[in-house]
Motif scaffolding. Sequence first.
Motif, mmCIF file in Angstrom:
data_model
loop_
_atom_site.group_PDB
_atom_site.id
_atom_site.type_symbol
_atom_site.label_atom_id
_atom_site.label_comp_id
_atom_site.label_asym_id
_atom_site.label_seq_id
_atom_site.Cartn_x
_atom_site.Cartn_y
_atom_site.Cartn_z
ATOM 1 N N ASN A 56 71.235 -10.219 -14.586
ATOM 2 C CA ASN A 56 70.669 -11.548 -14.371
ATOM 3 C C ASN A 56 69.570 -11.871 -15.381
ATOM 4 O OD1 ASN A 56 71.817 -13.174 -12.103
ATOM 5 N ND2 ASN A 56 71.666 -11.173 -11.131
ATOM 6 N N ILE A 57 68.823 -10.873 -15.792
ATOM 7 C CA ILE A 57 67.819 -11.090 -16.838
ATOM 8 C C ILE A 57 68.531 -11.551 -18.109
ATOM 9 C CG2 ILE A 57 66.101 -10.002 -18.339
ATOM 10 C CD1 ILE A 57 65.571 -8.040 -15.928
ATOM 11 N N ALA A 58 69.592 -10.838 -18.482
ATOM 12 C CA ALA A 58 70.346 -11.185 -19.694
ATOM 13 C C ALA A 58 70.999 -12.558 -19.574
ATOM 14 C CB ALA A 58 71.401 -10.113 -19.975
ATOM 15 N N GLU A 59 71.608 -12.832 -18.433
ATOM 16 C CA GLU A 59 72.273 -14.128 -18.253
ATOM 17 C C GLU A 59 71.273 -15.277 -18.323
ATOM 18 O OE1 GLU A 59 75.281 -16.581 -15.306
ATOM 19 O OE2 GLU A 59 74.784 -14.505 -14.814
ATOM 20 N N GLY A 60 70.143 -15.113 -17.650
ATOM 21 C CA GLY A 60 69.121 -16.152 -17.680
ATOM 22 C C GLY A 60 68.603 -16.401 -19.075
ATOM 23 N N PHE A 61 68.390 -15.324 -19.813
ATOM 24 C CA PHE A 61 67.920 -15.458 -21.192
ATOM 25 C C PHE A 61 68.961 -16.220 -22.026
ATOM 26 C CE2 PHE A 61 67.308 -14.259 -25.564
ATOM 27 C CZ PHE A 61 65.945 -14.320 -25.725
ATOM 28 N N GLY A 62 70.222 -15.910 -21.780
ATOM 29 C CA GLY A 62 71.305 -16.531 -22.539
ATOM 30 C C GLY A 62 71.461 -18.022 -22.286
ATOM 31 N N VAL A 70 63.903 -18.641 -15.541
ATOM 32 C CA VAL A 70 63.068 -18.322 -14.373
ATOM 33 C C VAL A 70 63.949 -18.203 -13.127
ATOM 34 C CG1 VAL A 70 61.272 -19.214 -12.829
ATOM 35 C CG2 VAL A 70 60.917 -19.246 -15.312
ATOM 36 N N HIS A 71 64.914 -19.096 -12.983
ATOM 37 C CA HIS A 71 65.832 -19.043 -11.842
ATOM 38 C C HIS A 71 66.558 -17.691 -11.795
ATOM 39 C CE1 HIS A 71 68.848 -20.263 -8.914
ATOM 40 N NE2 HIS A 71 69.787 -19.887 -9.779
ATOM 41 N N PHE A 72 67.077 -17.244 -12.928
ATOM 42 C CA PHE A 72 67.794 -15.972 -12.983
ATOM 43 C C PHE A 72 66.851 -14.776 -12.817
ATOM 44 C CE2 PHE A 72 71.241 -18.586 -14.440
ATOM 45 C CZ PHE A 72 72.352 -17.942 -13.921
ATOM 46 N N LEU A 73 65.628 -14.897 -13.276
ATOM 47 C CA LEU A 73 64.648 -13.831 -13.033
ATOM 48 C C LEU A 73 64.387 -13.695 -11.538
ATOM 49 C CD1 LEU A 73 62.091 -14.449 -15.921
ATOM 50 C CD2 LEU A 73 63.655 -12.507 -15.697
ATOM 51 N N ARG A 74 64.354 -14.814 -10.848
ATOM 52 C CA ARG A 74 64.149 -14.773 -9.387
ATOM 53 C C ARG A 74 65.353 -14.158 -8.680
ATOM 54 N NH1 ARG A 74 60.956 -20.232 -9.659
ATOM 55 N NH2 ARG A 74 58.844 -19.391 -9.677
ATOM 56 N N ILE A 75 66.537 -14.415 -9.179
ATOM 57 C CA ILE A 75 67.735 -13.768 -8.621
ATOM 58 C C ILE A 75 67.636 -12.257 -8.852
ATOM 59 C CG2 ILE A 75 70.240 -13.502 -8.853
ATOM 60 C CD1 ILE A 75 70.317 -16.539 -9.533
ATOM 61 N N ALA A 76 67.207 -11.865 -10.043
ATOM 62 C CA ALA A 76 67.032 -10.439 -10.344
ATOM 63 C C ALA A 76 66.001 -9.818 -9.403
ATOM 64 C CB ALA A 76 66.626 -10.251 -11.806
ATOM 65 N N GLN A 77 64.930 -10.558 -9.122
ATOM 66 C CA GLN A 77 63.918 -10.074 -8.171
ATOM 67 C C GLN A 77 64.551 -9.841 -6.795
ATOM 68 O OE1 GLN A 77 61.046 -13.387 -8.969
ATOM 69 N NE2 GLN A 77 59.507 -11.773 -8.719
ATOM 70 N N GLY A 78 65.411 -10.741 -6.378
ATOM 71 C CA GLY A 78 66.096 -10.584 -5.101
ATOM 72 C C GLY A 78 66.973 -9.342 -5.079
ATOM 73 N N SER A 79 67.678 -9.096 -6.162
ATOM 74 C CA SER A 79 68.511 -7.889 -6.263
ATOM 75 C C SER A 79 67.648 -6.633 -6.229
ATOM 76 C CB SER A 79 69.339 -7.919 -7.549
ATOM 77 O OG SER A 79 70.267 -8.977 -7.510
ATOM 78 N N LEU A 80 66.481 -6.705 -6.830
ATOM 79 C CA LEU A 80 65.558 -5.573 -6.792
ATOM 80 C C LEU A 80 65.118 -5.287 -5.359
ATOM 81 C CD1 LEU A 80 63.873 -3.457 -8.352
ATOM 82 C CD2 LEU A 80 62.104 -5.210 -8.593
ATOM 83 N N LYS A 81 64.842 -6.332 -4.596
ATOM 84 C CA LYS A 81 64.454 -6.152 -3.194
ATOM 85 C C LYS A 81 65.612 -5.566 -2.386
ATOM 86 C CE LYS A 81 60.270 -7.406 -3.619
ATOM 87 N NZ LYS A 81 59.273 -6.340 -3.666
ATOM 88 N N GLU A 82 66.841 -5.985 -2.685
ATOM 89 C CA GLU A 82 68.010 -5.378 -2.037
ATOM 90 C C GLU A 82 68.046 -3.885 -2.329
ATOM 91 O OE1 GLU A 82 71.989 -7.092 -2.434
ATOM 92 O OE2 GLU A 82 71.007 -8.855 -3.288
ATOM 93 N N LEU A 83 67.864 -3.542 -3.603
ATOM 94 C CA LEU A 83 67.907 -2.140 -4.001
ATOM 95 C C LEU A 83 66.790 -1.338 -3.328
ATOM 96 C CD1 LEU A 83 69.135 0.138 -5.672
ATOM 97 C CD2 LEU A 83 67.652 -0.577 -7.570
ATOM 98 N N GLU A 84 65.615 -1.912 -3.212
ATOM 99 C CA GLU A 84 64.522 -1.219 -2.531
ATOM 100 C C GLU A 84 64.900 -0.921 -1.082
ATOM 101 O OE1 GLU A 84 60.968 -3.573 -2.965
ATOM 102 O OE2 GLU A 84 60.776 -3.098 -5.092
ATOM 103 N N THR A 85 65.489 -1.893 -0.402
ATOM 104 C CA THR A 85 65.900 -1.707 0.986
ATOM 105 C C THR A 85 66.972 -0.623 1.094
ATOM 106 O OG1 THR A 85 65.350 -3.993 1.502
ATOM 107 C CG2 THR A 85 66.887 -2.887 3.000
#
Length: 129
Positions: A56-62, A70-85
Amino acid sequence: MDERADQIRDYRDLIVWKEAMEIAELVYSLTRAFPREEMFGMSSQMRRAAVSIPSNIAEGFGRAQRRSFVHFLRIAQGSLKELETQTLLSGRVGLLSAEQTADLMTRSERLGKRFVQFVRSLSQTENGE
């Protein structure tokens, strides 16, 4: 390297992307040791969440637009929270050792803080601050 949008040449230069890739590699390594019956369960879930972060970082940058990035960075943040859980649950049920859980959580929390700072800096730049 400062991760301000006007100084970014390529997503592979971003600290958040590099750390996300390291986490994804670690998740693949750790989940190789999971029991075979977890191949389509927790192992798959953790791998998908981990891969989603740098993707998502790469896609957002692209997308080449700050708001979209910023939208894709926030999606990446959500995936990070999933991974933490998933990491915490894997520790609770004995798929990961306490040390493995702590290491992955430390890395995830550090990346999460970087995301917050990076999104804030991009948003301030966008708002002319």
